[in-house]
Design an enzyme around this catalytic site. Structure first.
Site, PDB file in Angstrom:
ATOM      1  N   LYS A  72       0.812  -1.226   0.000  1.00  0.00           N
ATOM      2  CA  LYS A  72       0.000   0.000   0.000  1.00  0.00           C
ATOM      3  C   LYS A  72       0.846   1.276   0.000  1.00  0.00           C
ATOM      4  O   LYS A  72       0.487   2.258  -0.650  1.00  0.00           O
ATOM      5  CB  LYS A  72      -0.961   0.007   1.187  1.00  0.00           C
ATOM      6  CG  LYS A  72      -1.822  -1.250   1.298  1.00  0.00           C
ATOM      7  CD  LYS A  72      -2.682  -1.499   0.067  1.00  0.00           C
ATOM      8  CE  LYS A  72      -3.174  -2.940   0.036  1.00  0.00           C
ATOM      9  NZ  LYS A  72      -3.705  -3.383  -1.247  1.00  0.00           N
ATOM     10  N   GLU A  79      -1.428   9.019   7.894  1.00  0.00           N
ATOM     11  CA  GLU A  79      -2.254   9.945   7.108  1.00  0.00           C
ATOM     12  C   GLU A  79      -3.076  10.838   8.017  1.00  0.00           C
ATOM     13  O   GLU A  79      -3.374  10.459   9.157  1.00  0.00           O
ATOM     14  CB  GLU A  79      -3.245   9.154   6.229  1.00  0.00           C
ATOM     15  CG  GLU A  79      -2.574   8.408   5.112  1.00  0.00           C
ATOM     16  CD  GLU A  79      -3.569   7.603   4.280  1.00  0.00           C
ATOM     17  OE1 GLU A  79      -4.757   7.541   4.646  1.00  0.00           O
ATOM     18  OE2 GLU A  79      -3.129   7.055   3.266  1.00  0.00           O
ATOM     19  N   HIS A 121     -15.685  -3.001   7.730  1.00  0.00           N
ATOM     20  CA  HIS A 121     -15.014  -3.195   6.443  1.00  0.00           C
ATOM     21  C   HIS A 121     -15.649  -4.277   5.586  1.00  0.00           C
ATOM     22  O   HIS A 121     -15.061  -4.713   4.603  1.00  0.00           O
ATOM     23  CB  HIS A 121     -13.514  -3.441   6.635  1.00  0.00           C
ATOM     24  CG  HIS A 121     -12.889  -2.411   7.524  1.00  0.00           C
ATOM     25  ND1 HIS A 121     -12.755  -1.100   7.122  1.00  0.00           N
ATOM     26  CD2 HIS A 121     -12.431  -2.475   8.792  1.00  0.00           C
ATOM     27  CE1 HIS A 121     -12.227  -0.409   8.120  1.00  0.00           C
ATOM     28  NE2 HIS A 121     -12.029  -1.217   9.135  1.00  0.00           N
ATOM     29  N   ARG A 152      -8.631  -6.826  -9.557  1.00  0.00           N
ATOM     30  CA  ARG A 152      -9.513  -7.978  -9.843  1.00  0.00           C
ATOM     31  C   ARG A 152     -10.899  -7.438 -10.191  1.00  0.00           C
ATOM     32  O   ARG A 152     -11.159  -6.242 -10.071  1.00  0.00           O
ATOM     33  CB  ARG A 152      -9.622  -8.857  -8.588  1.00  0.00           C
ATOM     34  CG  ARG A 152     -10.158  -8.049  -7.410  1.00  0.00           C
ATOM     35  CD  ARG A 152     -10.700  -8.892  -6.279  1.00  0.00           C
ATOM     36  NE  ARG A 152     -11.480  -8.063  -5.386  1.00  0.00           N
ATOM     37  CZ  ARG A 152     -11.014  -7.362  -4.353  1.00  0.00           C
ATOM     38  NH1 ARG A 152      -9.720  -7.397  -4.074  1.00  0.00           N
ATOM     39  NH2 ARG A 152     -11.815  -6.638  -3.613  1.00  0.00           N
TER      40      ARG A 152
END
Ligand code: MV4
Length: 660
Positions: free
Chosen positions: A110, A194, A229, A284
């Site tokens: 990431k 972040e 999530h 994907r």
């Protein structure tokens, strides 16, 4: 185009890929693990090969070779984002229907992905994505970014190991916790930092690239409505979103930066005012791809196959447009009342609304299937389209009310409540929507008179059926003792039931009067009548109300569906005004376990209370006894067999004629 492909997946996505392949005249090979040998996906394909597991790279490639498949579609999950697998396909001379191993790897880390995107001019959340990881430096970076900050593991998505830090004092402890979790989840404790966005939306762009270097986007999906999530509702286009053009350009730039081919999704986090930042890219086809298909009229699996076969993209940017609005609801086997704990069991009954142009159901299970803890608990995706969001929403609400699932607990009623809720209906989407409105969305609603009346009517119909069977079997079918309409000579003609809704008892009385049947529920009496419809449902009249209802029996329980509501009601006792009707019954395993001993055989007459079988579960032995006198019709398992909760162990034929 390929003559034959292997689908390295299971469930609904394997069925979904097979559907398009068939339409294009491409033959399909399914793979299956032992637990899935009877799965729908196995029958959806032209042929099938057994594998040890869906993650076994060598076995999947061997199966493809063996079946002479030219390409492998990985679906989502399993090997779909495994760069090593994509490389192994390449080495074996088989086309991986997806991007290059290099593109998969580029997006896998990431932090590295964010550095790459920064170079490509894709907006990022202000933050630190560097390689240096000493804690003094990270703390300094956090101060530079400004609190609150979010610490995220570089190696993984999905929220694992993330920590919100409100101020400098809390930073070091949060950093250590995040690193520990990242290490154990991903084997890599690097993190990035972040600025923490307070009420973000999850908006993602569907992109597609071909081998000639063309990249287009197919607009965005809003996937903000999720819990922990796990996405629950997804829609396209994103409501009240003003930055479509900019986000589309950013997504295309992201894909071009890694020479992307095939279907991909660029995930962004967006502020309420529309400002958006790159999060990650999924290399994907996604679960929620149908909403994009519904608004564009395109088949993304067809695009995947064409692009993988080396063809140019079927349409260029200017030819792709949004038509209407689509919403997807994910139906899961889970219990919203028990903190969404995954549910298991056998699907006794499965009913969906009829598929039509605007209503689509993607599923990989059928009635009789076991929902096990081994795989994803998603039962189906219900996708609707409308010319605008309000129309799609109304259609979704209606369609959810037509879903009938008995045997395993699902989130259908919860989905309906979310869809009907004010924040969802007004399109005020944000990732905290479910948590913020938890109390209105959860909690049991009282059982309706309609549901109770339908249960009582179904029970009566069942008893009458048995009475008729008894009468036909006896020498004197016209004996008044076999009357099936509730009339009994010289008896008070009523019939009392207690239906348990969880812990709550509901007393119901059926009265057989000359003027017809009456029912007393919740203290009020109503006229009741009903008839069986060709689809097996009842058409019921309750005073001046008329409705359709389905009742599915499971032992002494009734699963009742009426007017979009569903209840499982346990018939606790039955104080009949006249003789009790006997019940044919199945004996189900009360919990998962192993059969230790079977003490009866098919055809034997058994007496009420007689021990029939011993089940070992949770290190204890449970004796399964006959609930009534009867005859053993069938024994479904033998000693040594493992059984799942709810599995039918023995089928009994009850009734006096079977009495020992
Ligand atoms: C965030 C955030 C707030 N601020 N980043 C969660 C999973 C991961 N892919 C990104 N996530 C978030 N990143 C910043 N700087 C809030 C989340 C987040 C979230 C994002 C998308 C969908 C659902 C979510 C639920 C909770 C937190």
């Amino acid at each position: 185009m390929f003559a034959k492909i292997l689908i390295a997946n299971r469930g609904e996505i394997a069925c979904r890929v097979a559907r398009t392949a068939r339409r294009l005249g491409v033959r399909t090979v399914a793979i299956y693990a032992d637990a899935d040998r009877d799965g729908l996906h196995v029958r959806a394909a032209d042929e099938a090969r057994r594998v040890e597991g869906y993650l076994d790279i060598a076995a999947v490639i061997a199966a493809a070779r063996d079946a002479h498949a030219e390409a492998i579609h990985p679906g989502y999950g399993f090997l779909s984002e495994n760069a090593e697998f994509a490389a192994a396909c390449r080495a074996a001379g088989i086309v991986f229907i997806g991007p290059s191993p290099e593109a998969i790897a580029a997006m896998g880390d990431k932090a590295a992905a964010k550095r790459l995107m920064e170079k490509a001019g894709v907006p990022l959340v202000p933050g630190y994505h560097g390689e240096k990881q000493d804690s003094a430096l990270l703390e300094k970076e956090a101060a530079r970014i400004g609190y609150p900050v979010l610490i995220k593991p570089s190696a993984g998505g999905g929220g694992k190991g993330m920590r919100v830090v409100l101020n400098k004092t809390a930073f070091v402890a949060a950093l250590e916790a995040s690193k520990r979790e990242a290490k154990s989840a991903f084997g890599d404790d690097r993190v990035l930092i972040e600025r923490y966005l307070e009420r973000p939306r999850h908006i993602e762009m569907q992109v597609f690239g071909d081998t000639q270097g063309n990249v287009v986007h197919l607009f965005e999906r809003d996937c903000s409505v999720q819990r922990r999530h796990q996405k629950i509702l997804e829609e396209a286009p994103a409501p009240n979103f003003t930055k479509r053009k900019e986000m589309g350009e950013a997504a295309v730039a992201a894909a071009k930066a890694i020479s992307y081919t095939g279907a991909g999704t660029v995930e962004f986090i967006a502020e309420q005012d529309g400002r958006f930042y790159f999060m990650e890219m999924n290399t994907r086809l996604q679960v929620e791809h149908p909403v994009t298909e519904m608004i564009t009229g395109l088949d993304l699996v067809e695009w995947q196959l064409r692009v993988a076969a080396g063809h140019k993209l079927p349409a260029m940017q200017q030819d792709i447009e949004i038509r209407g609005h689509a919403i997807e609801a994910r139906i899961y086997a889970e219990d919203p009342e028990r903190d969404f704990l995954p549910a298991t069991g056998k699907i006794l009954h499965l009913g969906f609304p009829d598929e039509r142009a605007q209503v689509r159901i993607d599923t990989g299970v059928e009635a009789g299937a076991q929902i096990t803890p081994h795989y994803d608990p998603m039962i189906a995706k219900l996708i609707v389209r409308g010319h605008d969001r309000a129309t799609a929403l109304a259609r979704l609400r209606q369609a959810l009310g037509e879903v009938e699932i008995a045997g395993v607990i699902t989130n259908v009623a919860f989905l309906r409540r979310v869809v009907e809720s004010k924040p969802f209906a007004s399109g005020e989407l944000e990732t905290g929507l479910i948590e913020r409105h938890r109390s209105e969305l959860l909690g049991k609603k009282p059982v309706t008179d309609e549901i109770l009346a339908a249960a009582a009517f179904a029970e009566l119909a069942e008893e009458e059926k048995h009475a008729r069977e008894r009468a036909a079997a006896s020498g004197d079918p016209y004996s008044p003792w076999h009357r099936v309409d509730g009339w009994r000579l010289n008896e008070d003609s009523h019939h009392d039931f207690v239906f348990l809704d969880g812990e709550t008892p509901h007393a119901v009385r059926l009265l057989f009067l000359e003027s017809g049947l009456r029912i007393t529920v919740n203290g009020a009496a109503h006229a009741l009548s009903g008839q069986r419809l060709p689809d097996g449902r009842f058409f019921i009249r309750l005073d001046a109300r008329a409705f359709r209802a389905r009742a599915v029996r499971q032992g002494r329980d009734w699963h009742v569906f009426a007017e979009g509501e569903y209840r499982r009601l346990a018939l606790k006792e039955e104080l009949a005004g006249a003789d009790q009707a006997a019940h044919a019954g199945s004996l189900a395993a009360p919990m998962p376990g192993k059969i230790i001993k079977v003490m009866t055989e098919a055809g034997s007459k058994v007496a009420k209370g007689q021990a029939l079988l011993i089940l070992e579960a949770m290190k204890m032995e449970h004796t399964i006894t006959a609930p009534a006198d009867g005859r053993v019709k069938e024994i479904h398992y033998a000693a040594g067999d493992q059984v799942l909760e709810g599995a039918e162990l023995i089928t009994l034929e009850e009734g006096p004629e079977n009495r020992a």
